[in-house]
Design a protein around this motif. Structure first.
Motif, PDB file in Angstrom:
ATOM      1  N   ARG A   1      -2.929 -11.467  -3.847  1.00 41.96           N
ATOM      2  CA  ARG A   1      -2.522 -10.409  -4.758  1.00 41.96           C
ATOM      3  C   ARG A   1      -3.734  -9.710  -5.363  1.00 41.96           C
ATOM      4  NH1 ARG A   1       2.285 -13.556  -8.106  1.00 41.96           N
ATOM      5  NH2 ARG A   1       3.822 -13.609  -6.405  1.00 41.96           N
TER       6      ARG A   1
ATOM      7  N   ALA B   1      -4.989  -7.357  -2.841  1.00 45.87           N
ATOM      8  CA  ALA B   1      -4.034  -6.340  -2.405  1.00 45.87           C
ATOM      9  C   ALA B   1      -4.321  -4.977  -3.026  1.00 45.87           C
ATOM     10  CB  ALA B   1      -2.615  -6.779  -2.751  1.00 45.87           C
ATOM     11  N   ILE B   2      -4.998  -4.946  -4.166  1.00 40.36           N
ATOM     12  CA  ILE B   2      -5.319  -3.672  -4.812  1.00 40.36           C
ATOM     13  C   ILE B   2      -6.181  -2.801  -3.897  1.00 40.36           C
ATOM     14  CG2 ILE B   2      -7.393  -4.563  -5.962  1.00 40.36           C
ATOM     15  CD1 ILE B   2      -4.912  -2.011  -7.427  1.00 40.36           C
TER      16      ILE B   2
ATOM     17  N   SER C   1      -3.796  -0.741  -2.027  1.00 39.00           N
ATOM     18  CA  SER C   1      -2.703  -0.192  -2.825  1.00 39.00           C
ATOM     19  C   SER C   1      -2.866   1.305  -3.035  1.00 39.00           C
ATOM     20  CB  SER C   1      -2.638  -0.899  -4.178  1.00 39.00           C
ATOM     21  OG  SER C   1      -1.718  -0.252  -5.038  1.00 39.00           O
TER      22      SER C   1
ATOM     23  N   GLN D   1      -2.108   2.619  -5.652  1.00 41.88           N
ATOM     24  CA  GLN D   1      -2.441   2.726  -7.068  1.00 41.88           C
ATOM     25  C   GLN D   1      -3.922   2.466  -7.353  1.00 41.88           C
ATOM     26  OE1 GLN D   1      -0.255   3.780  -9.433  1.00 41.88           O
ATOM     27  NE2 GLN D   1       1.056   4.134  -7.641  1.00 41.88           N
ATOM     28  N   LEU D   2      -4.721   2.223  -6.309  1.00 45.62           N
ATOM     29  CA  LEU D   2      -6.129   1.871  -6.536  1.00 45.62           C
ATOM     30  C   LEU D   2      -6.864   2.957  -7.303  1.00 45.62           C
ATOM     31  CD1 LEU D   2      -8.687   0.194  -6.166  1.00 45.62           C
ATOM     32  CD2 LEU D   2      -8.958   1.252  -3.896  1.00 45.62           C
TER      33      LEU D   2
END
Length: 246
Positions: A105, A108-109, A112, A114-115
């Motif tokens: 997790r 995972a950024i 993403s 949303q990074l």
């Protein structure tokens, strides 16, 4: 990098400074920070930050990646690694799972959508922290992540972050709490303005009126949002003031 082994945690604990441990907690709270942001937060120069980050990477306290960009080269981005999470959990007397950490997790950024938003939001707070350190008479004394804000107030408002800015005046320290809404320019302005209704409801529930700081990508978009908020203020919607008037 050191190999994963039973002795890795002991080796890590023996070599970490108080600043290192604080930085690990910041990475756990805010998920991802760049070299520049970490320099602003905790180091005097980029060279010192880069050298220490390399050491922490070799010790597996942190991990790193470089996002792909269309042009040029993105800065290194850092996340909490497994050994760093185990150390934080041990300090708190809990397990990494109870800390809320999983390595997959955390990494995972990097993939993403949303990074960019997460990194840019963090830049606002890191820049404030740097300004406080340079001024000497002010400081960013508290900074909570979007995840923490959602857990506390998500049923009403979902700020991109919460902070406290403290200035030292002759009569004593003066602290201003604020929520941050980081606008990338992709949302309709009416939708952006509508977010203030949640903050109004939150203030009504808690009895605490907290300013909302909007960061906008251009002066033109800022002017448009100000005009929209001014036009709705007389109809029961929250109003807007300039930063100098707050």
């Amino acid at each position: 990098r050191l190999t994963r082994s039973p002795g890795l945690l002991a080796a890590l604990a023996a070599r970490l400074t108080a600043r290192d441990r604080w930085l690990l907690r910041m990475l756990h709270e805010h998920r991802v920070l760049t070299t520049t942001q970490i320099t602003w937060l905790a180091f005097g120069t980029g060279r010192a930050a880069t050298a220490r980050l390399l050491t922490l990477y070799q010790l597996r306290a942190i991990d790193r990646f470089r996002p792909l960009t269309v042009t040029g080269s993105a800065p290194l981005h850092f996340v909490l690694d497994e050994a760093g999470a185990y150390l934080l959990a041990a300090e708190d007397g809990i397990t990494p799972g109870q800390l809320g950490y999983r390595r997959d997790r955390a990494l995972a950024i990097a993939l993403s959508a949303q990074l960019a938003h997460a990194a840019d939001t963090n830049s606002v707070f890191c820049a404030l922290a740097a300004q406080g350190r340079q001024a000497g008479d002010a400081a960013l004394t508290c900074w909570w992540s979007e995840r923490r804000c959602a857990a506390l107030w998500g049923d009403l408002a979902r700020p991109d972050g919460y902070g406290q800015w403290t200035e030292h005046a002759p009569a004593g320290p003066v602290t201003t709490d604020f929520f941050l809404e980081y606008d990338t320019g992709t949302e309709n302005l009416h939708r952006v303005a509508a977010k203030l209704a949640g903050y109004r409801d939150l203030a009504a529930r808690t009895g605490i009126t907290t300013p909302v700081l909007f960061w906008l990508p251009s002066a033109r978009r800022e002017a448009s949002l100000r005009a929209l908020l001014a036009s709705t203020a007389g109809r029961g919607s929250p109003g807007v003031r300039t930063a100098g008037a707050i």
